[in-house]
Design an enzyme around this catalytic site. Structure first.
Site, PDB file in Angstrom:
ATOM      1  N   HIS A  70      20.253  44.471  49.320  1.00 41.98           N
ATOM      2  CA  HIS A  70      20.966  43.438  50.079  1.00 41.98           C
ATOM      3  C   HIS A  70      22.419  43.425  49.621  1.00 41.98           C
ATOM      4  O   HIS A  70      22.709  43.283  48.431  1.00 41.98           O
ATOM      5  CB  HIS A  70      20.313  42.073  49.870  1.00 41.98           C
ATOM      6  N   GLU A  73      24.308  40.935  47.069  1.00 44.72           N
ATOM      7  CA  GLU A  73      23.709  40.692  45.752  1.00 44.72           C
ATOM      8  C   GLU A  73      24.352  41.594  44.706  1.00 44.72           C
ATOM      9  O   GLU A  73      23.718  42.481  44.139  1.00 44.72           O
ATOM     10  CB  GLU A  73      22.193  40.876  45.850  1.00 44.72           C
ATOM     11  N   ARG A 125      24.466  40.610  54.230  1.00 47.33           N
ATOM     12  CA  ARG A 125      23.160  40.911  53.632  1.00 47.33           C
ATOM     13  C   ARG A 125      22.599  42.258  54.081  1.00 47.33           C
ATOM     14  O   ARG A 125      22.073  43.024  53.274  1.00 47.33           O
ATOM     15  CB  ARG A 125      22.178  39.798  54.009  1.00 47.33           C
ATOM     16  N   HIS A 195      17.063  42.412  42.750  1.00 49.67           N
ATOM     17  CA  HIS A 195      17.716  41.580  43.753  1.00 49.67           C
ATOM     18  C   HIS A 195      18.331  40.367  43.046  1.00 49.67           C
ATOM     19  O   HIS A 195      18.345  40.279  41.826  1.00 49.67           O
ATOM     20  CB  HIS A 195      16.694  41.118  44.799  1.00 49.67           C
ATOM     21  N   GLU A 270      14.249  39.193  40.845  1.00 51.12           N
ATOM     22  CA  GLU A 270      15.378  38.403  41.321  1.00 51.12           C
ATOM     23  C   GLU A 270      16.171  37.940  40.101  1.00 51.12           C
ATOM     24  O   GLU A 270      15.707  37.116  39.321  1.00 51.12           O
ATOM     25  CB  GLU A 270      14.888  37.196  42.125  1.00 51.12           C
TER      26      GLU A 270
END
Length: 321
Positions: A70, A73, A125, A195, A270
């Site tokens: 993405h 990020e 994104r 991510h 994440e």
């Protein structure tokens, strides 16, 4: 061209050229353990470049690490390159479980979107797929070919979770799957996709709310990683199956890695933070996130090599009996 140095500092976010030059620098400076390969090209013909790190032992298990799927990020490619740098620059001092792995590292899986997020829209994104007069872009983490098109995806090109016209319609996702699938099924022992944000260590399944009691190993190792991070940096990571813990997201790369490629330890990590800065995380947090990311990788690598060694011991015991 020989790169005598590189520009990555882990004190600032860098553009794609700097990241790719860093990989080239490692391959030129440490040719005994590093090499670079282009596995394909993005929609806008940017190279999909990976760094391979290996001591050359054919019996090594392999681990895939990717980041930057993405575009917005930015901490993800920064953390992934931090991991690569720690492995290579400290190679001689690494424990055996880290050296006896063949690493495949893809720091920017969405190069077109990543560049667009630097030049035009910081919060972009998706990739840069054109849909004529409609909104551009496909969410690459909804484009993988396992349970594609299900919960947590959209058929609307203007949606942030637009899944594309079909599974693997996007070259950026397709070439990852093609590369991993070109190896025998048992080659890769872990698939780690970095991510942000939220501080989660997630494992399949993401495509629906399901009972994940059949994945005790993934849960155990993820919790070990979370505990190690908490002890070393004080940062708390939440652990669980993707859909149950965060939200459903069919067509995700970790579901494909587990469901089709049959990679045992498949995770989406994440990174920080938990929302104060979100996607606009200041660069002063790169190094701390890189250290936490490295802790995750180290924990999973220990689990893989311990499992390999225990199987070897069981075989020897059986043969000696």
């Amino acid at each position: 061209m020989y790169f005598e140095s590189h520009r990555l500092t882990w004190q600032a976010y860098h553009r794609l050229a700097d990241i790719h030059d860093f990989f080239d620098y490692l391959a030129k400076t440490y040719p005994d353990i590093c090499s670079v390969e282009i596995i394909g090209y993005s929609l806008q013909k940017r190279p999909l470049k990976i760094l391979k790190i290996s001591n050359g032992q054919a019996s090594n298990p392999s681990i895939w690490i990717d980041g930057g799927m993405h575009a917005r990020e930015w901490i993800s490619p920064a953390a992934v390159t931090y991991i690569a740098n720690q492995i290579v620059e400290n190679w001689e001092d690494l424990p055996t479980h880290m050296r006896n792995i063949t690493w495949y590292i893809h720091a920017v899986a969405n190069p077109d979107g990543y560049e667009y997020s630097h030049t035009t829209d910081r919060l972009w994104r998706k990739n840069m797929r054109s849909h004529g007069r409609q909104c551009p872009g496909v969410d690459l983490n909804r484009n993988f070919g396992y349970k594609w098109g299900g919960r947590g995806t959209s058929a609307n090109p203007c949606s942030q979770t637009y899944r594309g016209t079909k599974a693997f319609s996007e070259p950026e996702a397709f070439y990852i799957s093609k590369f991993i699938s070109s190896f025998p099924k048992d080659t890769f022992k872990a698939y780690l996709s970095f991510h942000c944000y939220g501080q989660y260590i997630l494992y399949p399944w993401g495509y629906d709310y399901l009972d994940t009691a059949d994945m005790p190993d993934l849960d155990l190792v993820a919790r070990q990683a979370g505990t190690s991070i908490a002890k070393s940096s004080g940062v708390k990571y939440t652990v669980g199956a993707s859909a149950n813990t965060l939200y459903p997201a069919a067509g995700g790369s970790d579901d494909w890695a587990k469901g089709i490629a049959e990679i045992k330890y498949s995770y989406t990590i994440e990174m920080g933070d938990t929302g104060r800065y979100g996607f606009i995380l200041p660069a002063c947090y790169i190094e701390s996130n890189g250290k936490d990311a490295y802790t995750v990788v180290d924990t999973i690598t220990r689990a893989i090599t311990m499992g390999k060694n225990s199987r070897r011991r069981r075989k020897l015991k059986f043969r000696s009996g």
